[in-house]
Design a protein around this motif. Sequence first.
Motif, PDB file in Angstrom:
ATOM      1  N   GLU A  80       1.120  -1.453   0.147  1.00  0.00           N
ATOM      2  CA  GLU A  80      -0.424  -0.251   0.435  1.00  0.00           C
ATOM      3  C   GLU A  80       0.660   1.506  -0.217  1.00  0.00           C
ATOM      4  OE1 GLU A  80      -2.656   0.049   3.658  1.00  0.00           O
ATOM      5  OE2 GLU A  80      -4.221  -1.632   2.163  1.00  0.00           O
ATOM      6  N   GLU A  81       1.709   1.619   0.637  1.00  0.00           N
ATOM      7  CA  GLU A  81       2.974   2.377   0.642  1.00  0.00           C
ATOM      8  C   GLU A  81       3.617   2.142  -0.057  1.00  0.00           C
ATOM      9  OE1 GLU A  81       5.025   2.481   4.897  1.00  0.00           O
ATOM     10  OE2 GLU A  81       2.951   1.929   6.296  1.00  0.00           O
ATOM     11  N   GLY A  82       3.459   1.536  -1.240  1.00  0.00           N
ATOM     12  CA  GLY A  82       4.676   1.221  -1.993  1.00  0.00           C
ATOM     13  C   GLY A  82       6.135   1.278  -2.033  1.00  0.00           C
ATOM     14  N   ASN A  83       6.396   0.898  -0.738  1.00  0.00           N
ATOM     15  CA  ASN A  83       8.165   0.427  -0.547  1.00  0.00           C
ATOM     16  C   ASN A  83       8.214  -1.245  -1.528  1.00  0.00           C
ATOM     17  OD1 ASN A  83       7.584   2.175   1.553  1.00  0.00           O
ATOM     18  ND2 ASN A  83       6.967   1.277   3.267  1.00  0.00           N
ATOM     19  N   ILE A  84       7.406  -1.427  -2.430  1.00  0.00           N
ATOM     20  CA  ILE A  84       7.908  -2.436  -2.668  1.00  0.00           C
ATOM     21  C   ILE A  84       6.242  -2.535  -3.720  1.00  0.00           C
ATOM     22  CG2 ILE A  84       8.796  -4.067  -1.577  1.00  0.00           C
ATOM     23  CD1 ILE A  84       6.387  -5.764  -0.940  1.00  0.00           C
ATOM     24  N   ILE A  85       7.196  -2.918  -5.108  1.00  0.00           N
ATOM     25  CA  ILE A  85       5.663  -3.543  -5.664  1.00  0.00           C
ATOM     26  C   ILE A  85       6.271  -4.793  -5.989  1.00  0.00           C
ATOM     27  CG2 ILE A  85       5.890  -3.444  -8.437  1.00  0.00           C
ATOM     28  CD1 ILE A  85       7.280  -0.810  -8.425  1.00  0.00           C
ATOM     29  N   LEU A  86       4.623  -5.740  -6.254  1.00  0.00           N
ATOM     30  CA  LEU A  86       4.659  -7.279  -5.595  1.00  0.00           C
ATOM     31  C   LEU A  86       4.407  -7.733  -6.736  1.00  0.00           C
ATOM     32  CD1 LEU A  86       4.492  -9.897  -4.014  1.00  0.00           C
ATOM     33  CD2 LEU A  86       2.325  -9.738  -3.211  1.00  0.00           C
ATOM     34  N   ILE A  87       5.334  -8.360  -6.965  1.00  0.00           N
ATOM     35  CA  ILE A  87       4.667  -9.367  -8.080  1.00  0.00           C
ATOM     36  C   ILE A  87       5.057 -11.094  -8.014  1.00  0.00           C
ATOM     37  CG2 ILE A  87       4.991  -9.851 -10.804  1.00  0.00           C
ATOM     38  CD1 ILE A  87       6.451  -7.513 -10.871  1.00  0.00           C
ATOM     39  N   ALA A  88       3.984 -11.534  -8.086  1.00  0.00           N
ATOM     40  CA  ALA A  88       3.752 -12.767  -7.325  1.00  0.00           C
ATOM     41  C   ALA A  88       3.386 -13.782  -8.175  1.00  0.00           C
ATOM     42  CB  ALA A  88       2.539 -12.494  -5.984  1.00  0.00           C
ATOM     43  N   ALA A  89       3.627 -14.993  -8.339  1.00  0.00           N
ATOM     44  CA  ALA A  89       3.255 -15.896  -9.179  1.00  0.00           C
ATOM     45  C   ALA A  89       2.373 -16.878  -8.347  1.00  0.00           C
ATOM     46  CB  ALA A  89       4.677 -16.667  -9.651  1.00  0.00           C
ATOM     47  N   THR A  90       1.689 -18.005  -8.905  1.00  0.00           N
ATOM     48  CA  THR A  90       1.557 -18.889  -8.717  1.00  0.00           C
ATOM     49  C   THR A  90       0.491 -20.065  -9.839  1.00  0.00           C
ATOM     50  OG1 THR A  90      -0.264 -20.104  -7.137  1.00  0.00           O
ATOM     51  CG2 THR A  90      -0.524 -18.020  -8.028  1.00  0.00           C
ATOM     52  N   VAL A  91       0.725 -21.263  -9.642  1.00  0.00           N
ATOM     53  CA  VAL A  91       0.380 -22.302 -10.758  1.00  0.00           C
ATOM     54  C   VAL A  91      -1.239 -22.413 -10.014  1.00  0.00           C
ATOM     55  CG1 VAL A  91       2.591 -23.236 -10.868  1.00  0.00           C
ATOM     56  CG2 VAL A  91       1.578 -24.249  -9.272  1.00  0.00           C
ATOM     57  N   GLU A  92      -1.018 -21.910  -8.916  1.00  0.00           N
ATOM     58  CA  GLU A  92      -3.054 -22.702  -8.341  1.00  0.00           C
ATOM     59  C   GLU A  92      -4.086 -20.501  -8.452  1.00  0.00           C
ATOM     60  OE1 GLU A  92      -3.858 -25.148  -6.974  1.00  0.00           O
ATOM     61  OE2 GLU A  92      -1.323 -25.996  -6.750  1.00  0.00           O
ATOM     62  N   ASN A  93      -4.818 -21.622  -8.279  1.00  0.00           N
ATOM     63  CA  ASN A  93      -6.070 -20.293  -8.693  1.00  0.00           C
ATOM     64  C   ASN A  93      -5.808 -18.956  -8.162  1.00  0.00           C
ATOM     65  OD1 ASN A  93      -7.858 -18.145  -8.703  1.00  0.00           O
ATOM     66  ND2 ASN A  93      -9.518 -19.584 -10.057  1.00  0.00           N
ATOM     67  N   PRO A  94      -4.953 -18.111  -8.130  1.00  0.00           N
ATOM     68  CA  PRO A  94      -5.400 -17.232  -6.576  1.00  0.00           C
ATOM     69  C   PRO A  94      -6.032 -16.561  -6.318  1.00  0.00           C
ATOM     70  CG  PRO A  94      -5.092 -16.441  -8.663  1.00  0.00           C
ATOM     71  CD  PRO A  94      -5.208 -17.096  -9.054  1.00  0.00           C
ATOM     72  N   PHE A  95      -7.582 -16.817  -6.855  1.00  0.00           N
ATOM     73  CA  PHE A  95      -9.182 -16.207  -6.347  1.00  0.00           C
ATOM     74  C   PHE A  95      -9.549 -17.790  -5.130  1.00  0.00           C
ATOM     75  CE2 PHE A  95      -8.828 -14.285 -10.099  1.00  0.00           C
ATOM     76  CZ  PHE A  95      -8.916 -12.595  -9.973  1.00  0.00           C
ATOM     77  N   PHE A  96      -7.865 -18.564  -4.573  1.00  0.00           N
ATOM     78  CA  PHE A  96      -8.643 -19.624  -3.818  1.00  0.00           C
ATOM     79  C   PHE A  96      -7.264 -19.554  -2.606  1.00  0.00           C
ATOM     80  CE2 PHE A  96     -10.733 -21.655  -7.599  1.00  0.00           C
ATOM     81  CZ  PHE A  96     -12.138 -21.695  -6.502  1.00  0.00           C
ATOM     82  N   TYR A  97      -6.177 -18.874  -3.049  1.00  0.00           N
ATOM     83  CA  TYR A  97      -5.335 -19.122  -1.915  1.00  0.00           C
ATOM     84  C   TYR A  97      -4.199 -17.785  -1.820  1.00  0.00           C
ATOM     85  CZ  TYR A  97      -5.253 -24.251  -3.499  1.00  0.00           C
ATOM     86  OH  TYR A  97      -5.914 -25.229  -3.285  1.00  0.00           O
TER      87      TYR A  97
END
Length: 175
Positions: A80-97
Amino acid sequence: SIILYGPPGTGKTALARIIAKKTDARFEWLNAATIGLEEIRKVIQSAKNRKSRGIKTILFLDEIHRFNKLQQDALLPDVEEGNIILIAATVENPFFYVNSALLSRSQIFELKPLSEDDILNILRNAVRDKERGLGNLNVAVDDTALKHIAVMSDGDARKALSALEIAALTTPPDD
């Protein structure tokens, strides 16, 4: 922030690295399966220090589906504060995990398995590329063999490239 989801070998990590390079951001890669909150806090503190000097940090978090709710929540303030730009990766559906707070702060992109033609192009480039591929080995590969690797890789470029490399390094040269 974004979440990339799709099967293995479809370019999630490569895409994150391209984004970091094109945005002149520092790239920090962490695997959610092997780290804890302490490691996350260290990376975030370094990112805050860089931010004070005008340098952006992309935190690439591989396998975010392995993070529990507490670990995911720990990322929220710095996203939220912009300290990091998050790029996340997953092989699972993120809407569940992935928890809803993190989802609401991220764009979700689904990557599909690569086509056989895509894999063939990647393999052909690897055979020619002298800097990052097998170009210095002067490998001669039959197109039928490349097509076989492309079919067997099931849309996974990493699997296809590994098979090509094994074949190139273990096949004795012709006389």
